[in-house]
Design a protein around this motif. Structure first.
Motif, short mmCIF file in Angstrom:
data_model
loop_
_atom_site.label_atom_id
_atom_site.label_comp_id
_atom_site.label_asym_id
_atom_site.label_seq_id
_atom_site.Cartn_x
_atom_site.Cartn_y
_atom_site.Cartn_z
N ILE A 1 0.84 -1.20 0.00
CA ILE A 1 0.00 0.00 0.00
C ILE A 1 0.87 1.26 0.00
N SER A 2 1.96 1.21 0.78
CA SER A 2 2.90 2.34 0.81
C SER A 2 3.50 2.59 -0.57
N GLY A 3 3.81 1.50 -1.27
CA GLY A 3 4.33 1.62 -2.63
C GLY A 3 3.32 2.25 -3.56
N LEU A 4 2.06 1.83 -3.44
CA LEU A 4 0.99 2.40 -4.26
C LEU A 4 0.74 3.87 -3.92
N ASN A 5 1.01 4.25 -2.67
CA ASN A 5 0.87 5.65 -2.27
C ASN A 5 1.80 6.56 -3.09
N PHE A 6 2.94 5.99 -3.52
CA PHE A 6 3.91 6.77 -4.28
C PHE A 6 3.56 6.85 -5.77
N LEU A 7 2.67 5.98 -6.23
CA LEU A 7 2.42 5.86 -7.66
C LEU A 7 1.92 7.17 -8.31
N PRO A 8 0.97 7.91 -7.70
CA PRO A 8 0.55 9.17 -8.33
C PRO A 8 1.70 10.16 -8.54
N ALA A 9 2.58 10.33 -7.53
CA ALA A 9 3.72 11.25 -7.67
C ALA A 9 4.69 10.76 -8.73
N PHE A 10 4.90 9.43 -8.79
CA PHE A 10 5.81 8.85 -9.77
C PHE A 10 5.27 9.07 -11.18
N LEU A 11 3.97 8.81 -11.36
CA LEU A 11 3.35 9.01 -12.67
C LEU A 11 3.30 10.49 -13.04
N CYS A 12 3.13 11.34 -12.04
CA CYS A 12 3.13 12.78 -12.29
C CYS A 12 4.49 13.22 -12.83
N GLY A 13 5.57 12.70 -12.24
CA GLY A 13 6.91 13.01 -12.74
C GLY A 13 7.09 12.54 -14.17
N SER A 14 6.59 11.35 -14.49
CA SER A 14 6.69 10.82 -15.85
C SER A 14 5.85 11.63 -16.84
N PHE A 15 4.69 12.08 -16.38
CA PHE A 15 3.82 12.93 -17.19
C PHE A 15 4.56 14.21 -17.57
N PHE A 16 5.25 14.82 -16.60
CA PHE A 16 6.04 16.02 -16.86
C PHE A 16 7.16 15.73 -17.85
N ALA A 17 7.77 14.54 -17.73
CA ALA A 17 8.87 14.17 -18.62
C ALA A 17 8.38 13.97 -20.05
N LYS A 18 7.25 13.28 -20.19
CA LYS A 18 6.73 12.99 -21.53
C LYS A 18 6.47 14.26 -22.32
N TYR A 19 5.92 15.27 -21.65
CA TYR A 19 5.58 16.52 -22.34
C TYR A 19 6.62 17.61 -22.14
N ASN A 20 7.78 17.22 -21.57
CA ASN A 20 8.93 18.12 -21.46
C ASN A 20 8.59 19.43 -20.73
N PHE A 21 7.74 19.33 -19.73
CA PHE A 21 7.25 20.54 -19.05
C PHE A 21 8.37 21.32 -18.36
N LEU A 22 9.28 20.62 -17.69
CA LEU A 22 10.30 21.32 -16.92
C LEU A 22 11.25 22.11 -17.82
N SER A 23 11.58 21.57 -18.97
CA SER A 23 12.41 22.32 -19.92
C SER A 23 11.66 23.55 -20.44
#
Length: 355
Positions: free
Chosen positions: A199-221
């Protein structure tokens, strides 16, 4: 307009450098019952300023997860089949465990030698694997992070491949919002240690996917390039962080996975500093040692030298003392680990020459 700039690996290290500073501050002052002396502090909102800042600094956990998701997007995006995905996952987990074990195998025997614990093989094995954090409560983060990496590798293509921006955006917020409620219900009704870790691992999943979402669309750059043209970004950063602190103070940590992304955006101007800037160099060095520092620092502030660490009773001095001690220990352990691995590397090179 100038050449377009990107969000680089060094930028990630800078942000990790900030995150490890937040983690140290959180563990030093976020638990008043663990502090051996009365602090010389500033009164703020009915309490100590150090406690207020330490409570907010707990956000560091989700910042690390967000950055992990950002970096791992590029790793798993280039995996074209199950075999490549499995190999990448194994390499990632192996790297995590090697960093974990080089600290574990030094500090846990010390705990036995100094009689903090009675030798128990079962507990030692669980700790070695990472499923038990009895030796160090702040290691609870390790195994859930390994699990979220596994969940992510398995579900990567399900979430990201052949979907549009808005579909992924809605999926992310539905997952984050729903899991916040479901996770709380499960945590309160389940007693199995293994299930709680999952469950603790699943708690991290939204933040992990959010980081990947930012990477896919190159938001930080893209945001970096926008900030480069903004003359008031320093003022907006300070104001933005204070607003985020106020929001988290009043609404709690239930949506830290979103707040971590917002915080990263707010402090992104840090990545625009010149390479020669002293603060920039310090943050990069701290970021490069951040995992070992996380694993090491609480041994000093909670176990081996607690009274010495808190001796001055001045929060900023205490923080810098722990920061320096943790960084120095991490560097020394890293050098020791490399020396011990030299014979192994020589054998590997000979095997490669033979093959």
């Amino acid at each position: 307009m100038g050449k377009e700039i990107t969000f680089s690996k060094k930028d990630t290290l800078r942000l990790k450098g900030i995150a490890i500073c937040m983690m140290l501050f959180h563990h030093l002052f976020g638990f008043p019952d663990r502090i051996p002396y009365k602090m010389i502090d500033i009164s703020f909102i009915g309490g100590d300023l150090s406690y207020f800042l330490a409570s907010f600094s707990k956000l560091c956990v989700m910042i690390y997860v967000f950055l992990g998701g950002y970096g791992n997007y590029y790793t798993f995006y280039h995996c074209t089949n199950i075999s490549e995905t499995s190999r990448c996952l194994v390499d990632k987990i192996k790297k995590l465990y090697l960093n974990y074990w080089k600290v574990f195998l030094i500090f846990i025997p010390l705990l036995y030698i100094l009689k903090y614990y009675v030798v128990d093989i079962g507990v030692f094995i669980k700790g070695f694997i990472g499923i038990s954090h009895m030796y160090n409560n702040e290691w609870w983060f390790f195994f859930p992070y390994v699990l979220v990496l596994c969940f992510y590798a398995v579900g990567f293509k399900i979430f990201f491949i052949r979907k549009g921006f808005w579909i992924e955006f809605v999926m992310l917020f539905v997952l984050g919002g729903c899991w916040e409620k479901v996770g709380l219900i499960l945590e309160s009704s389940v007693s199995s240690t293994i299930i709680l870790v999952i469950i603790s691992g699943l708690n991290f999943l939204p933040a992990f996917l959010c980081g990947s979402f930012f990477a896919k669309y190159n938001f930080l750059s893209k945001i970096k390039n926008m900030l480069r043209r903004c003359k008031l970004f320093c003022l907006s950063t300070v104001m933005g962080v204070f607003v985020l602190m106020w929001i988290r103070y009043n609404f709690g940590d239930g949506y830290d996975w979103i707040m971590a992304a917002v915080f990263v955006i707010l402090i992104l101007p840090i990545t625009l500093m010149k390479e020669s800037n002293l603060i920039n160099k310090i943050l990069v060095k701290l970021g490069s040692q951040s995992m070992s520092m996380w694993l090491i620092h609480t041994f000093f502030c909670y176990q081996f030298f607690q009274n010495e660490i808190y001796f001055t009773r001045i929060p900023i001095v205490i923080f810098f003392v722990l920061l320096i001690v943790s960084y120095a220990s991490s560097v020394v352990i890293g050098k020791l680990w490399r020396e011990l691995n030299k014979p192994v590397e020589k054998i590997r090179m000979k095997v490669r020459e033979i093959n």
